[in-house]
Scaffold this motif. Structure first.
Motif, PDB file in Angstrom:
ATOM      1  N   ASN A 516       1.037  13.688 -16.405  1.00  0.00           N
ATOM      2  CA  ASN A 516       1.545  12.323 -16.285  1.00  0.00           C
ATOM      3  C   ASN A 516       1.407  11.650 -17.640  1.00  0.00           C
ATOM      4  O   ASN A 516       1.520  12.303 -18.661  1.00  0.00           O
ATOM      5  N   SER A 521       0.790   7.388 -24.758  1.00  0.00           N
ATOM      6  CA  SER A 521       2.040   6.896 -24.193  1.00  0.00           C
ATOM      7  C   SER A 521       2.140   5.381 -24.251  1.00  0.00           C
ATOM      8  O   SER A 521       3.239   4.819 -24.125  1.00  0.00           O
ATOM      9  N   SER A 527       6.271  -0.492 -21.465  1.00  0.00           N
ATOM     10  CA  SER A 527       5.428   0.156 -20.467  1.00  0.00           C
ATOM     11  C   SER A 527       5.968   1.549 -20.174  1.00  0.00           C
ATOM     12  O   SER A 527       7.130   1.689 -19.771  1.00  0.00           O
ATOM     13  N   PRO A 528       5.181   2.584 -20.388  1.00  0.00           N
ATOM     14  CA  PRO A 528       5.704   3.949 -20.243  1.00  0.00           C
ATOM     15  C   PRO A 528       5.860   4.355 -18.785  1.00  0.00           C
ATOM     16  O   PRO A 528       5.212   3.812 -17.885  1.00  0.00           O
ATOM     17  N   SER A 529       6.710   5.328 -18.584  1.00  0.00           N
ATOM     18  CA  SER A 529       6.828   5.939 -17.268  1.00  0.00           C
ATOM     19  C   SER A 529       5.674   6.912 -17.067  1.00  0.00           C
ATOM     20  O   SER A 529       5.386   7.725 -17.939  1.00  0.00           O
ATOM     21  N   VAL A 531       5.603   8.750 -14.222  1.00  0.00           N
ATOM     22  CA  VAL A 531       6.081   9.678 -13.208  1.00  0.00           C
ATOM     23  C   VAL A 531       5.630  11.083 -13.580  1.00  0.00           C
ATOM     24  O   VAL A 531       5.615  11.458 -14.753  1.00  0.00           O
ATOM     25  N   SER A 533       5.394  14.697 -14.660  1.00  0.00           N
ATOM     26  CA  SER A 533       6.258  15.625 -15.376  1.00  0.00           C
ATOM     27  C   SER A 533       5.907  17.033 -14.926  1.00  0.00           C
ATOM     28  O   SER A 533       4.769  17.481 -15.083  1.00  0.00           O
ATOM     29  N   ASN A 562      10.753  14.055 -17.384  1.00  0.00           N
ATOM     30  CA  ASN A 562       9.999  12.899 -17.877  1.00  0.00           C
ATOM     31  C   ASN A 562       9.392  13.145 -19.253  1.00  0.00           C
ATOM     32  O   ASN A 562       8.252  12.806 -19.529  1.00  0.00           O
ATOM     33  N   LEU A 564       8.865  12.342 -23.100  1.00  0.00           N
ATOM     34  CA  LEU A 564       8.825  11.068 -23.830  1.00  0.00           C
ATOM     35  C   LEU A 564       8.967  11.324 -25.322  1.00  0.00           C
ATOM     36  O   LEU A 564       8.329  12.218 -25.870  1.00  0.00           O
ATOM     37  N   PHE A 584      12.853   8.365 -22.224  1.00  0.00           N
ATOM     38  CA  PHE A 584      12.350   9.345 -21.269  1.00  0.00           C
ATOM     39  C   PHE A 584      13.534  10.194 -20.802  1.00  0.00           C
ATOM     40  O   PHE A 584      14.589   9.664 -20.458  1.00  0.00           O
TER      41      PHE A 584
END
Length: 749
Positions: A516, A521, A527-529, A531, A533, A562, A564, A584
């Motif tokens: 994650n 990040s 604000s990062p995702s 979700v 990976s 996902n 980055l 992303f």
């Protein structure tokens, strides 16, 4: 740090015990996306790591091992490096692995850890270099290496070990020093890479060969600079040298070596020096490791580490090149003289005195039980970074060898602008607690299976700022937001091979990892995702072993979601306008690889590998400069669709003659796939002479075909749609080293 959530850890070992068991492959199973080094396709590949000469041959520099291509973008930190079964750095930013680890005689052995074993033991995707500290020896030994090049590179490497007392205590101490000017003259400093690594420790051997305990200290002090080349871009991806700038021989660093920043913590302005403390990393490392053979037949192995680092990094990244005339009003900052000609836009990044603390421990037990080789283990990793920040500024420089700073309408009187418009900040800690198990299972004389599972709890705690990074941004302007995440990850693998005949068979493998977000990040205001990976990899193929050759051929499918990345984008309509964008996206890779080791007669062997792959972006969309971009199904940057290695060698008496050729088909140099670099070869060759059992000599030639050209990405060209508008333009990029002769002397007594 917040109290750990332990609900996922209960019963983990029970789950491992009931998994279907696995492996001990008769041959090395190779992923199709693997850019394999010169290693024989062995008939017994139950080992988790391999001695690998070519992974340590880096065509870009001498500071670390090469990346091993798996069809995904390489990280900034390159290939994962382990020492004593633990990563040399928890994360490659802000402390790059080559700032604390180098290939050295103070390492007992070094090998390439396979993808499946890295997934099972670390939960990570890719390959790793695994190394072990040279521990104390029961007899006195001294070994060393002296290396240099015709450009003035000098490396001295020495290790001494021996007994201390009669009851099993021994010692080992080593020193590594590297002074590398590379192949160009910086102007402001004699060396591009100046690194010192010192190790010292003691080993206690237990009676009756029951095991050992090692206590070692390591100190590292390193600064490394990264150069770029200026070239003229042309049709068919050709990069041509320009008058006044020789690729690989000239420097694109600012002549003074000094860049002005605004400190985002204090708000004060200061100058960062490429050759000073602002670009030097220091670290202290204490390892306690060893093993103990228990009476019930289990071997208990342990490795623990305390790593304290003070990280400083200073980088200048080229963004674009444009032309100005007298009416544009540019002047040379040091003299006030009017300037006309080509102007390079540069982004400078500086992180100063960033303290990091890492505490790690791996504890495992292993036993051979009939046809099963079983391992269970626990891995703990704690990492703390205290207020990471990266100051940013932009500047203009002349386009020449050792460029000069320019003052323009966008800059201040010192020649800089855009202070901290893309500055980074985050603060906090991460904790990973993992349990894992694996089994090598010889089901029958024809059927072998290997499998493993890792379960991991990952906690991320800290704070970051969502405040937009306007010019002059400081932490006084920032509103901090808490970071508080608890993730659960699964990683594992299952490999199997079956002999249809004595020498021919089929193989299959599956590998899976998860991750994650991480602290890094949160470095930007976006604000990062977080979700999850997921990275599944599946492969199937055949193997064939005869007296004269061994072959593996396999197809592989790999995806990762996902992903980055952050781009410093340049507006195609205005070269002076830049924007940092976080994206992303997903990646999918299909491919096929064939790896062969041929031994037609005594003394000669030839390793050959070819990989065909198609790595593409998925769900790759973003907004920049008021427009929406969709680059889904574009080929991934810097990754060739065809990879090939040819590694011949011949040994006779005390002599060994070898060469290594690596072919890379065209590589896209911008994410829109409009720009690309033509196919290229990287090549090495050498002669080794074993004078006697204690002394040997070697000569290595890097790029003996004397190729020139650029590789990598074209900075500032990410959004270009029409390649023809770039024909004849000056661009910047990385490159392979020019023709270099290196000599070495080795001794071992």
């Amino acid at each position: 740090m917040k109290t750990n959530n332990v609900k996922h850890r209960i019963g983990v070992l029970l789950l491992i015990l009931i998994l279907p068991l696995s492996v001990s492959a008769q041959i090395d199973s190779l992923t199709v996306t693997k850019n394999r080094d010169s290693v024989a396709v062995k008939k017994a590949a139950s080992k988790t790591e391999e001695s690998d000469r070519n992974v340590m041959l880096n065509a870009a520099n001498n500071s670390g091992p090469r990346d091993v291509n798996i069809g995904l973008p390489a990280t900034v930190g390159g290939i994962t490096i382990l020492e004593n079964d633990l990563p040399v750095v928890y994360y490659f930013w802000p402390e790059l692995p080559n700032k604390t680890w180098r290939q050295s005689v103070s390492l007992k052995n070094t090998g390439l850890l396979k993808m499946e074993d890295l997934a099972n033991s670390m939960g990570d995707l890719g390959f790793a270099v695994n190394s072990y500290t040279q521990n104390g020896t029961k007899d006195f030994h001294v070994k060393g290496n002296l290396s240099g090049s015709h450009f003035g590179w000098f490396k001295g490497d020495l290790n001494v070990s021996g007994p201390m007392t009669k009851n099993g205590w021994t010692y080992s101490a080593g020193a590594f020093v590297n002074f590398d000017p590379s192949t160009y003259d910086l102007g402001f400093n004699d060396y591009v890479d100046q690194t010192k690594v010192f190790r010292a420790g003691v080993t206690k051997y237990f009676k009756d060969d029951k095991g050992e305990i090692n206590i070692f200290y390591k100190y590292a002090d390193s600064y490394v600079n990264t150069n770029y080349a200026v070239f003229e871009y042309g049709p068919n991806g050709e990069a041509s040298e320009i008058d006044g700038f020789e690729i690989g021989r000239d420097s694109y660093f600012l002549r003074s070596g000094n860049v002005r920043f605004q400190d985002i913590v204090s708000g004060d302005y200061y100058y960062g020096a490429f050759d000073g403390d602002d670009n030097t990393n220091t670290s202290h490392n204490i390892d306690v490791f060893g093993n103990y053979k228990m009476d019930n037949g289990w071997n208990f192995k342990y490795s623990t580490r305390l790593h304290l680092a003070n990280s400083n990094s200073l980088y200048g990244v080229p963004l674009s090149i444009f032309s100005v005339d007298a009416a544009d009003g540019y002047t040379i900052q040091s003299t006030g003289e009017a300037y006309t000609g080509n102007v390079g836009t540069q982004l400078a990044l500086n992180s100063r005195d960033i303290p990091t603390t890492t505490i790690m421990g791996r504890f495992s037990i292993n036993k051979q039980i009939k046809n099963h080789n079983i391992t269970f283990g626990i891995l703990e990793q704690y990492y703390n970074v205290d207020k990471y920040n990266s100051n940013r500024s932009l500047y203009f420089q002349t386009v020449e060898d050792q460029p000069q700073l320019l003052v323009g309408s966008a800059t201040d009187e010192y020649g800089f602008y855009g202070y901290n418009s893309s500055a980074e900040y985050f603060n906090g800690s991460e904790n990973k607690l993992s349990v894992y198990g694996s089994d090598d299972w010889k089901v029958s004389d024809k059927f072998n299976v290997k499998y493993g599972l890792m379960l991991r709890s990952h906690l991320v705690n800290g704070d970051y700022s969502q405040t937009p990074r306007s010019v002059g941004f400081t932490l006084a302007d920032a509103e901090l937001t808490d970071i508080d995440h608890s993730f659960f990850h699964i990683a594992g693998n299952i490999n199997a091979n079956y002999n249809i005949t004595k020498n021919f068979g089929v193989l299959a493998n599956f590998l899976y990892t998860e991750e994650n977000g991480k602290l890094e990040s949160y470095s930007s205001p976006i604000s990062p995702s977080v979700v999850k990976s997921r990275s599944p990899l599946a492969g199937a193929g055949v193997f064939w072993n005869t007296k004269y050759f061994s072959l593996v051929s396999q197809a592989t499918y790999l995806t990762k979601n996902n992903y980055l990345t952050r781009y410093n984008l340049v507006n195609p309509a205005n070269d002076t306008e830049t924007q940092q964008t976080t994206i992303f996206y997903d990646i999918q890779t299909l491919g096929w690889t064939t790896d062969m080791m041929i031994t037609p007669f005594k003394g000669f062997n030839l390793h050959y590998l070819i990989t065909l792959q198609d790595p593409v972006y998925k769900d790759f969309t973003f907004d920049a400069f008021g427009q929406n971009y969709d680059y889904s199904d574009k080929t991934v940057l810097e990754i060739s669709k065809v990879l090939m290695e040819i590694d011949p060698s011949y040994t006779i008496d005390k002599w060994r003659f070898w060469a290594s050729f690596r072919y890379f088909s065209e590589q896209y140099a911008n994410i829109n796939n409009a720009l690309y670099f033509a196919p290229r070869w990287e090549n090495f060759g050498g002669i080794n002479y074993q004078y006697n059992n204690h002394v040997s000599f070697g000569a290595t030639v890097v790029n003996f075909l004397n190729q020139t050209g650029a590789k990598g990405t074209i900075n500032g060209a990410e959004l270009i749609n029409d390649a023809s508008q770039y024909y004849g333009r000056l661009l910047t990029g990385s490159y392979i080293r020019p023709f270099t002769v290196q000599l070495s002397a080795n001794f071992n007594f």
